[in-house]
Write a protein that holds these residues in place. Structure first.
Motif, mmCIF file in Angstrom:
data_model
loop_
_atom_site.group_PDB
_atom_site.id
_atom_site.type_symbol
_atom_site.label_atom_id
_atom_site.label_comp_id
_atom_site.label_asym_id
_atom_site.label_seq_id
_atom_site.Cartn_x
_atom_site.Cartn_y
_atom_site.Cartn_z
ATOM 1 N N ARG B 96 6.497 -49.423 17.258
ATOM 2 C CA ARG B 96 6.519 -49.912 18.672
ATOM 3 C C ARG B 96 7.265 -50.854 18.962
ATOM 4 O O ARG B 96 7.297 -52.126 18.207
ATOM 5 C CB ARG B 96 5.115 -50.062 19.128
ATOM 6 N N THR B 97 8.072 -51.101 19.804
ATOM 7 C CA THR B 97 8.935 -52.269 20.367
ATOM 8 C C THR B 97 8.556 -52.588 21.936
ATOM 9 O O THR B 97 8.065 -51.494 22.527
ATOM 10 C CB THR B 97 10.543 -52.072 20.120
ATOM 11 N N ASN B 100 11.888 -50.576 23.866
ATOM 12 C CA ASN B 100 12.455 -49.192 23.587
ATOM 13 C C ASN B 100 11.580 -48.621 22.734
ATOM 14 O O ASN B 100 10.918 -48.947 21.700
ATOM 15 C CB ASN B 100 13.767 -49.360 23.118
ATOM 16 N N THR B 101 11.616 -47.206 22.807
ATOM 17 C CA THR B 101 11.024 -46.483 21.832
ATOM 18 C C THR B 101 11.844 -46.509 20.476
ATOM 19 O O THR B 101 12.964 -46.438 20.506
ATOM 20 C CB THR B 101 11.011 -44.965 22.471
ATOM 21 N N GLY B 102 10.977 -46.764 19.402
ATOM 22 C CA GLY B 102 11.725 -46.661 18.065
ATOM 23 C C GLY B 102 12.151 -45.647 17.469
ATOM 24 O O GLY B 102 11.690 -44.440 18.093
ATOM 25 N N GLU B 103 12.801 -45.671 16.632
ATOM 26 C CA GLU B 103 13.145 -44.144 16.010
ATOM 27 C C GLU B 103 12.136 -43.235 15.520
ATOM 28 O O GLU B 103 11.059 -43.927 15.034
ATOM 29 C CB GLU B 103 13.972 -44.615 14.706
ATOM 30 N N LEU B 104 12.051 -42.240 15.761
ATOM 31 C CA LEU B 104 10.948 -41.226 15.618
ATOM 32 C C LEU B 104 11.255 -40.612 14.507
ATOM 33 O O LEU B 104 12.260 -40.009 13.944
ATOM 34 C CB LEU B 104 10.990 -40.261 16.947
ATOM 35 N N PHE B 106 9.879 -37.279 12.469
ATOM 36 C CA PHE B 106 9.073 -36.158 12.728
ATOM 37 C C PHE B 106 8.689 -35.409 11.568
ATOM 38 O O PHE B 106 9.241 -35.543 10.742
ATOM 39 C CB PHE B 106 9.926 -35.043 13.486
#
Lengths: 110, 115
Positions: B96-97, B100-104, B106
């Motif tokens: 979490r930043t 922005n949403t951090g790299e996902l 999957f």
């Protein structure tokens, strides 16, 4: 709220270039790009942040026009390994941890 | 080591049954998600948890209930399965930043088929 990608599908020969676009009706804090090969999970390619910062793979480039609320992914000298479905994901609420994806662009390399 | 792992990879079940999908991440991330990908490849966010706390709950039927026993695990339980629930369910995690949403990252996905 879902971003719109264009084109929906692209067919290329090896070595050709392609541009995939992603447009939002709302202001964006970041744009992500992911590639999903058939039967696999989406894989991160690049993130473009408000203010111009970029993080991602060296061989892939992208742009983020904050004013136009658009991003474009540039695939140059395409290789067979580039085939797959490309998704853009967008943050419209700062810090919400809610990445909303476009409908995808299917890229086929012959 | 697999970063984000889901089990099972395939579920085939009858309408009306209940099923669960489990997800675990060993990346030390504090945010986890469930995404649903339908037959048209549309990836839609369902839930998001940050440090075991539910932070995003999209307009998902009450039959879907996520549970996060700790920040490394996020499970999805589905009651009274319907034909329309057939899809691939992806678990993902990120750091979490503030902005922005951090790299996902999957998981491999769990393909649910309801007959």
């Amino acid at each position: 709220q879902q971003p719109v990608q264009s084109p929906q599908a692209v067919i290329l020969r090896e070595g050709e270039d392609a541009v995939i676009n992603c447009s939002s009706s709302k202001a964006l804090y970041s744009v992500h790009w992911y590639r999903q090969k058939h039967g696999e999970a989406p894989v991160f390619l690049m993130i473009l942040l408000k203010g111009g910062e970029q993080k991602g793979h060296e061989k892939i480039s992208a742009s983020f026009n904050e004013k136009k609320q658009q991003s474009s992914l540039y695939l140059t000298a395409s290789q067979l390994s580039y085939s797959g479905t490309y998704f853009c994901g967008t943050d419209v609420i700062q810090g919400a941890q809610k990445l909303v994806f476009g409908q995808g662009t299917r890229l086929t390399i012959n | 080591d697999t970063a984000v792992s889901q089990t099972p990879k395939y579920l085939v079940t009858q309408m009306g049954n209940d099923k669960s999908i489990k997800c675990e991440q060993n990346l030390g991330h504090d945010t986890m998600y469930w995404y649903k990908q339908d037959s048209k490849k549309f990836l839609k966010i369902m839930f998001s948890y940050n440090n075991k706390e539910l932070i995003i709950n999209e307009t998902v039927p009450n039959r879907f209930s996520p549970k996060s026993p700790d920040k490394a695990h996020l499970n999805l339980h589905i009651n009274s399965l319907e034909l329309g629930d057939s899809a691939v369910y992806f678990c993902a995690s990120s750091l979490r930043t503030v902005a922005n949403t951090g790299e996902l990252f999957f998981g491999e996905g769990s393909r649910l088929t309801v007959l």
